[in-house]
Design an enzyme around this catalytic site. Structure first.
Site, PDB file in Angstrom:
ATOM      1  CB  THR A 158      11.295   2.344 -12.942  1.00  0.00           C
ATOM      2  OG1 THR A 158      10.577   1.378 -12.205  1.00  0.00           O
ATOM      3  CG2 THR A 158      11.144   3.713 -12.312  1.00  0.00           C
ATOM      4  CE  LYS A 184       7.621   2.731 -11.131  1.00  0.00           C
ATOM      5  NZ  LYS A 184       8.329   1.973 -10.053  1.00  0.00           N
ATOM      6  CB  THR A 195       9.419   1.799  -5.709  1.00  0.00           C
ATOM      7  OG1 THR A 195       9.366   1.641  -4.322  1.00  0.00           O
ATOM      8  CG2 THR A 195       8.558   2.964  -6.144  1.00  0.00           C
ATOM      9  CD  GLU A 285      13.301  -5.880 -11.453  1.00  0.00           C
ATOM     10  OE1 GLU A 285      13.721  -4.777 -11.776  1.00  0.00           O
ATOM     11  OE2 GLU A 285      13.693  -6.502 -10.474  1.00  0.00           O
ATOM     12  CG  ASN A 408      16.933  -7.330  -9.720  1.00  0.00           C
ATOM     13  OD1 ASN A 408      16.766  -6.130  -9.559  1.00  0.00           O
ATOM     14  ND2 ASN A 408      15.954  -8.170  -9.949  1.00  0.00           N
TER      15      ASN A 408
END
Lengths: 413, 413
Positions: A158, A184, A195, A285, A408
Site C-alpha cells: 500500500t 507489507k 497495515t 512512513e 498522514n
C-alpha cells in the site's frame, strides 16, 4: 506504493526460490489502485498445514475474524489477499464479502471454504465488493506459478516504498527445506494507509499444532517487537504455511515444536521473521533512521519490553533521533513514564557505544563530538540499563519525521 | 518563549486580582534564557495551607522529590520556581541544589526549609547551579507585590507561546473568596522543552487535608485528562495554596472537603483547573486545533477514559485532524487498540454532530460536505459510543503537525 524509495530500502534483494507445493498468481483487479497489481492468490497442495497470529485489536477486520475461524481446521489450500480496501468496520456486508470470496476461491481450487484464508489492506469502512475480483480467481489458480514470490510481495503493497521478501534453506534430518516470506507496510491504517501483513511458506512437513507453536514463539521477538507509531491495525495478519512437499525427498514428519531436528529450521524461521519485521520498520512512513532500543537490567524481560516500547513509542525520542540529537533526557522521561520498576539513580543510557548518562547523572566522560558523529548514522542503537534486575528486551522502531505527518495529514480522502 | 503566537491563544486575558496573603516577585537570573524573567518567588502569610499533585514518572526531578517530602507538613511560606533548567536526572548534585535553594528561601522569608516548595523546568541532566540565583531571593521577597500574577505566569514559560492565567471569585458562607491560577507548557521535556507546572492560590481558609482532597478530585477531569504527545514529564507539578486571609473578612474555616459551604468553591476550582489545562493543550507544540474526545457507553468510566486517551494519543488520529480529514477509521483503530471491552458492531462515531459510523458500519446518511466544513474549525469534538455500558469520559488534546516535529527534531542542542 510511493514514488519516493525509503532511504533505508535494501541495497539488494534475494532471489526467491520456489517452495514445492505453492503456486502464486497476481492480478490487476482495480479495487482502488490503477495500473498495478492489487490481488494475490496462493494455492497450496492438499495436506498443507497452517498457523497464524493476528492483531490484538478489539475491532478486527472481517478477514481476521474469518481466518481465526478457519485456523482451527489446521489446513490450507488457498490464500487470497487484496490491497486497496481493508474490509474493516464494514459490518454485515464485510462478513458477506469474506464468505463470497471464500466460496469463489474454494470453487477455483476445488476445496472447502474452510481451507481458504483471506487478508485485506487499504481503506477502512468502505464495503469491499467481492464481485469486483471473485471472477478472476479461477484463471489465477490455473495460471499460478511457483516463481512469483517477489510479484506477490508487490501486489500486497500500500504505502510501502519497496517489496519485502526473505528466504532461507536449511536441513531437517539431512533434507533441504526452504522457507520463503513476504510482508507489507507497518503500523498505519485507513484510507490509503497500511497495515501489517506477512505470509510465510515452507515445504517442511510440520503438523499444524507444532507449526503454531513455532510461529507464536518466533513472533515475540520479531513482529511483536517492532512499532512505527504505536497504532495497532485492525488487520495485522501473519500466516505460516507448511506444504510438507519435502517429505517426498526424505524430510521427516515433525509433530512436536521441540523436536531436536528443528534446531536449524527454528533459527531460520526466526531470522526470516526478524528480517521481514525490520524491513517493515525501515519502510515506516517517513522513516529516515532505524532505531534499535535495548533495555537491560529490568526487573523481568516482560518489564524490559514494556520500558523498551515506551522509549520506542515516545514521539519526543523519535523526533530527537530525526533531528540527530542524542537527547538522553527524553530516554529518562520514557523510562519514567513506562510505569515499570526503575530507580532513577541507577539508570545508565547509551547511544551506540557512547555512554551519556551513568547511575542517574550525565556521564562526565561523554564525548559530544563522538556522539554527534554517531547520530548521523542510518541505524541508531539506544540502550537503557535499569540497574535493578536481569530482564532484557530489544525492540525496533523508526524516527518520527515531518514526512510522517505529511503522509498522514496532508490529504483529504 | 516562541516568536510565533499559537493560533489557539486566548483572544483576551482576565485581569488578575490580588490574593490576600500572597506576594509575588520575578527576576532575570539568566539561568539559561537572556532578556527575560526566569525566576519566580511567591511568599505566603504564616498559616498558609498547601496541597499538591505530581508527575507519576518513576524518574521524577529533584524538586518533585523535595516537594513530596514537604507536603506532609501541610504548610507553605515560600514557592521558588525557575525556568531554563529542570534539575532532573541530576543525582546527588540535584538534591544538593534543592537544599541550597530551600535554605536560601527560608532565610529570605524567615521560615523553615520545610515550608518551602520548589519547581524547575527546562533542560534535563544539566546540574542546576543554585548559587546563580539564591542571592536574589532576599531582595525578591522584600520587593514582592500582590499584583504580579501575569508576570508570574510569564516567568515560568519555556516553549509556551502565551502565559496561562485564570481567576474566579465565589462565596464561602457569604464571604467572597478569590482563586487565582497560573500554568505553563505541556507534555514535553528536555533541552529547551517544557513540562507542566501550575500554581493556584486562594484566600479561602481551608485546612490542608481538605485542600488535598479538593485538588485531587479537581485534577482527575482537568489536568489528568489532557495530553499533548503521551510523553510524561519528570517534573509535572500542581500546587494549591490557601492563605486563609478571607477568614478575617468572615469566611468560615473549612476542614472537610465535603462541606456543603464549599459547593461554589469546588465548581470554581474545577473551572480554573480546566481553563488552565485547556490553555496548556491549546499551546501544545505545533498545535493548530484543539481536540475534545468523548467516549460514552463504555463498560466503566475508567474504561471510557482509557479508550479516550488511546484516541487522543493516536498519532494517526492527530495527524488526520491536522489534515482536516474526518478519518473515523482511525478512531475505530484507536478504540480497538485500547484493549478495553468493545464490540465493533455496536460502535458509533461522531465528528461534531456528524455521525460518520453507526453500529459497526459507515453511516449511510452522513454528509461529506457538512463534515468537511466542520473539520475546518479550530475546535474539533470526536465522540465514540461504545454501546456496551454507561461509562463516560472526556479528554482533550491537540493535533499533530509538522511544526511539532520541527520544534522537537529540527535542532541540535
Amino acid at each position: 506504493m510511493s514514488a519516493t524509495l525509503s532511504p533505508l530500502a535494501p541495497k539488494k534483494y534475494p532471489k526467491m526460490p520456489a517452495i514445492e507445493g505453492v503456486r502464486i498468481a497476481t492480478a490487476e483487479a482495480g479495487i482502488k489502485y490503477k495500473g498495478r497489481t492489487d490481488l494475490l492468490v496462493m494455492s497450496f497442495d492438499a495436506g498443507t498445514q497452517i498457523a497464524g497470529v493476528f492483531t490484538r485489536s478489539r475491532c478486527p477486520s472481517a478477514p481476521v475474524d474469518f481466518c481465526r475461524r478457519n485456523l482451527g481446521g489446521g489446513k490450507a489450500r488457498m490464500l487470497v489477499v487484496n490491497s486497496g480496501n481493508a474490509n474493516a468496520f464494514t459490518g454485515r456486508k464485510g462478513r458477506e464479502s469474506t464468505e463470497l470470496t471464500a466460496d469463489a476461491a474454494a470453487r477455483a481450487a476445488d476445496c472447502s471454504p474452510g481451507d481458504v484464508f483471506l487478508a485485506s489492506t487499504g481503506v477502512i469502512g468502505e464495503p469491499l465488493e467481492a464481485s469486483s475480483f471473485t471472477h478472476l480467481l479461477g484463471d489465477m489458480v490455473r495460471q499460478a506459478r511457483p516463481d512469483q514470490w517477489t510479484e506477490a510481495a508487490q501486489a500486497i503493497m500500500t504505502t510501502d516504498t519497496y517489496p519485502k521478501i526473505a528466504t532461507a534453506t536449511v536441513k531437517i534430518g539431512g533434507t533441504d527445506v526452504t522457507i520463503n516470506g513476504i510482508a507489507k507496510g507497518a503500523g498505519m491504517i485507513a484510507p490509503d494507509m497500511a497495515t501489517m501483513l506477512s505470509f510465510v511458506a515452507t515445504d517442511a512437513p510440520i503438523a499444524a499444532p507444532a507449526l503454531q507453536e513455532l510461529l507464536a514463539r518466533g513472533t515475540a521477538k520479531t513482529f511483536n517487537a517492532v512499532t512505527v507509531d504505536s497504532d495497532t491495525s485492525t488487520s495485522d495478519t501473519l500466516l505460516l504455511f507448511a506444504t510438507g512437499a519435502a517429505a517426498r525427498r526424505g524430510a521427516p514428519a515433525i509433530t512436536d515444536a521441540k523436536d531436536a531436528r528443528l534446531a536449524a529450521f527454528r533459527r531460520a524461521l526466526a531470522k526470516i521473521l526478524k528480517t521481514l519485521a525490520l524491513q517493515v520498520v525501515r519502510d515506516g512512513e517517513g522513516a529516515r533512521k532505524q532505531i534499535e532500543v535495548t533495555v537491560t537490567g529490568a526487573k523481568s524481560s516482560r518489564s524490559a519490553k514494556r520500558i523498551a516500547l515506551a522509549i520506542a513509542n515516545s514521539p519526543l525520542v523519535k523526533t530527537a533521533v530525526a533531528g540527530e540529537d542524542a537527547n538522553w533526557g527524553r530516554v529518562v522521561m520514557a523510562v519514567g513514564k513506562a510505569g515499570e520498576p526503575a530507580d532513577r539513580d541507577l539508570l545508565s543510557i547509551w547511544f551506540g557505544n557512547n555512554r551519556l548518562a551513568h547511575q542517574g547523572e550525565r556521564d562526565p566522560a561523554y564525548s559530544e563530538e563522538a556522539t554527534s558523529a554517531y547520530m548521523k548514522r542510518d541505524e541508531i542503537a539506544i540502550r537503557a540499563e535499569v540497574g535493578i534486575g536481569r530482564g532484557k528486551a530489544t525492540v525496533w522502531t523508526c524516527d518520527l519525521t515531518k514526512e510522517y505527518v505529511a503522509i498522514n495529514g496532508d490529504y483529504r480522502s
